[in-house]
Structures are given as structure tokens and as C-alpha cells.
Motif scaffolding. Structure first.
Motif, PDB file in Angstrom:
ATOM      1  N   PRO A 106       0.800  -1.238   0.000  1.00 57.21           N
ATOM      2  CA  PRO A 106       0.000   0.000   0.000  1.00 57.21           C
ATOM      3  C   PRO A 106       0.825   1.278   0.000  1.00 57.21           C
ATOM      4  CG  PRO A 106      -0.906  -1.580   1.562  1.00 57.21           C
ATOM      5  CD  PRO A 106       0.411  -2.131   1.107  1.00 57.21           C
ATOM      6  N   GLU A 111      -3.213   5.275  -4.632  1.00 58.51           N
ATOM      7  CA  GLU A 111      -4.500   5.093  -3.965  1.00 58.51           C
ATOM      8  C   GLU A 111      -5.636   4.872  -4.957  1.00 58.51           C
ATOM      9  OE1 GLU A 111      -5.854   7.283  -0.535  1.00 58.51           O
ATOM     10  OE2 GLU A 111      -3.884   8.194  -0.325  1.00 58.51           O
ATOM     11  N   GLN A 114      -5.688   1.232  -5.584  1.00 57.65           N
ATOM     12  CA  GLN A 114      -6.233   0.552  -4.410  1.00 57.65           C
ATOM     13  C   GLN A 114      -7.742   0.726  -4.322  1.00 57.65           C
ATOM     14  OE1 GLN A 114      -4.001   1.222  -0.729  1.00 57.65           O
ATOM     15  NE2 GLN A 114      -2.336   2.099  -1.923  1.00 57.65           N
ATOM     16  N   SER A 117      -9.466  -1.447  -7.028  1.00 60.32           N
ATOM     17  CA  SER A 117      -9.392  -2.874  -6.715  1.00 60.32           C
ATOM     18  C   SER A 117     -10.333  -3.247  -5.575  1.00 60.32           C
ATOM     19  CB  SER A 117      -7.953  -3.261  -6.370  1.00 60.32           C
ATOM     20  OG  SER A 117      -7.502  -2.541  -5.227  1.00 60.32           O
ATOM     21  N   LEU A 147      -4.690   0.653   4.164  1.00 58.46           N
ATOM     22  CA  LEU A 147      -3.679   1.661   3.858  1.00 58.46           C
ATOM     23  C   LEU A 147      -2.772   1.947   5.051  1.00 58.46           C
ATOM     24  CD1 LEU A 147      -2.541   3.908   1.976  1.00 58.46           C
ATOM     25  CD2 LEU A 147      -4.317   5.406   2.914  1.00 58.46           C
TER      26      LEU A 147
END
Length: 290
Positions: A106, A111, A114, A117, A147
Motif C-alpha cells: 500500500p 491510492e 487501491q 481494486s 492503507l
């Protein structure tokens, strides 16, 4: 007379502080501006603080962000501390590279990736398992924990690697179990790192915009999302008042935490001095020193 190198250092440092804190000071000053224009001073007033207290949408978003940040910081510290302990103390076990890569991922993955996903994962899980039902506070919390774990793990790992293990080894030699040593000795010794990780996780969570945008749903709009949507339409003096309140709270919190950490460090230093101080040997009865 100031030496040239010292004068240059002072100048660069001054420019840096002005660049960093000048806009913040300007924001605080204009939060007390009477005018609706955020860049034109027309007189002192606290009307925007009163307007902020009447803004239901903003207050609800702030309360939601605060709850998510508190839960995120607590969960990240619990999981991240164990992860950091494993990386620092378990050596290179089978799967160590994969484990470390998953913890650090992470930090290097954008971001946006992320968020996409996790969004696809939650949509697929909802279709297959019926959970989670929609996106909201729970999905935002899971994303923020994912995160923040990395930051806590790295902080704890660094503190454990530089820590003197003699006290832990002495406790093990005296019969304490590894689990008891971890909770009674190791945790207090790395408490400053844990507290730092908690504060960092809290800050990252309450300030996160990208992940929250992907993982939020109807009725779960966080404070950064509300502020971002309003700022796009133009600057609002209420934002200055809100930012001033956050700055004040953070400043007071940092000062209090710093004082607590300093007092704990001084107490630990005194305890270490007393622990390693030489013990005077009493003279035998009847023997007098010359």
C-alpha cells in the motif's frame, strides 16, 4: 557577525517556514473575516463559526470521519504492531518476502489503484456472498485500515530493530513466557512508536479523499468529500472556520502527546539509571574501615 553559511541556513529556514505556515496563518486570520469574500478583509467577525455550527451536512460528515478515523487508527495499531513484530523478530522464514511485500504494497501502489481494486472486490463479494450490502462506513473503514497498516508496521519494525533486547532476554531467563514478555515488557518499550503509528493512522484516515470516494455510498459521505465538492464550486468562509478548528485541535493534541512522550522518556531514563546503578556493599559486622 553572522557567518555566511549560518546566514544562508537561517534565510533558507525562514523562507521554508514562511512558505509552509504563511498560508495556514492567512487561513486562520480570514476565518474571522466578516465578508463572504475569502481574500478581502472587511472586519472582524465570528459569523462563519456560527454558520458552521448550523451546517448539518458538514457536522454529520465530520462526525462520520471522526468515527472512521478512530476505528481505523485502533485496528491499524493492533494489526500493524503484530506485523512489525513479525518482520523484526522472526527472521527470514518461508514466505517472508511475500509477507513483507504485502505489508509494504500500500505504500507504493497509488491510492486510485487501491480504490478501484477494493471497489471491484466488494462488488464481487456482494454478488457472490451478499456481503457487504452496499458501500458505506464499513467498506471505507476496511480500505483505510489496509492503507494504514503499512505505516504502523514500518514504524514498529524500526523501533524494535534498534531496541536493546537484554531486558526481554532477562525476563525469559527468569521464566516468563514469550507472550507475557511481549505484553509486559516489549509493548511498554515501544509504546512511543505505537502511539506515533496511531496518530499517523488517524491523520491519514480523517484526511483521505481518494479511497473514500471509491468506497463510500449514499449516506456515508466523509468530511474530505464534502469539503472537496464545495471547494470546486468556489471558496467558502465556512471552510476557513472548519480548517481553523482542525488546526487548533491538532496543535493542542500534538503538544499534549509530545509532553506525555517526553515525560515517559525521562521516567524510562531514570528507571534505567536506577536499574544499572551499582549497589553499595555493606561492610561485615564488627569490621571498621580505616
Amino acid at each position: 557577525m553572522i557567518k555566511p553559511n549560518k546566514a544562508l541556513s537561517v534565510t533558507v529556514l525562514t523562507i521554508g517556514f514562511v512558505f509552509l505556515y504563511g498560508p495556514i496563518l492567512s487561513l486562520v486570520i480570514f476565518s474571522f473575516n466578516e465578508s463572504k469574500l475569502v481574500t478581502v478583509w472587511s472586519g472582524f467577525s465570528t459569523r462563519w463559526y456560527a454558520a458552521l455550527l448550523d451546517d448539518t451536512e458538514l457536522l454529520q460528515a465530520a462526525w462520520l470521519s471522526l468515527k472512521i478515523a478512530l476505528m481505523t487508527a485502533t485496528a491499524s495499531v493492533v494489526i500493524g504492531t503484530w506485523a512489525g513484530f513479525v518482520m523484526a523478530r522472526f527472521g527470514r522464514f518461508k514466505g517472508f518476502t511475500l509477507f513483507t511485500g504485502m505489508i509494504n504494497a500500500p505504500l507504493v501502489i497509488p491510492e486510485v489503484i487501491q480504490g478501484i481494486s477494493l471497489l471491484l472486490l466488494f462488488v464481487a463479494m456482494q454478488q457472490l456472498l451478499g456481503w457487504p450490502k452496499g458501500r458505506g462506513m464499513l467498506t471505507i473503514w476496511i480500505g483505510h485500515v489496509m492503507l494504514c497498516i503499512s505505516y504502523v508496521a514500518i514504524i514498529v519494525q524500526s523501533r524494535l530493530k534498534e531496541m536493546n533486547r537484554s531486558i526481554e532476554e532477562a525476563a525469559l531467563d527468569l521464566g516468563a513466557t514469550p507472550l507475557k514478555v511481549f505484553f509486559v515488557i516489549t509493548i511498554p518499550l515501544i509504546s512511543q512508536a505505537i502511539l506515533s503509528g496511531w496518530l499517523l493512522s488517524f491523520t491519514l484516515s480523517i484526511d483521505d479523499l481518494v479511497l473514500s470516494a471509491f468506497l463510500s455510498g449514499p449516506g456515508s459521505t466523509t468530511l474530505p468529500l464534502v469539503v472537496f465538492s464545495r471547494v470546486r464550486l468556489g471558496l467558502n468562509p465556512e471552510m476557513n472556520a472548519l480548517a481553523t478548528l482542525f488546526i487548533s485541535i491538532v496543535t493542542v493534541g500534538v503538544i499534549v502527546v509530545n509532553q506525555v512522550l517526553v515525560s515517559k522518556e525521562r521516567k524510562r531514563a531514570r528507571d534505567m539509571q536506577l536499574a544499572f546503578a551499582p549497589v553499595p556493599v555493606a561492610a561485615p559486622v564488627g569490621v571498621t574501615s580505616t
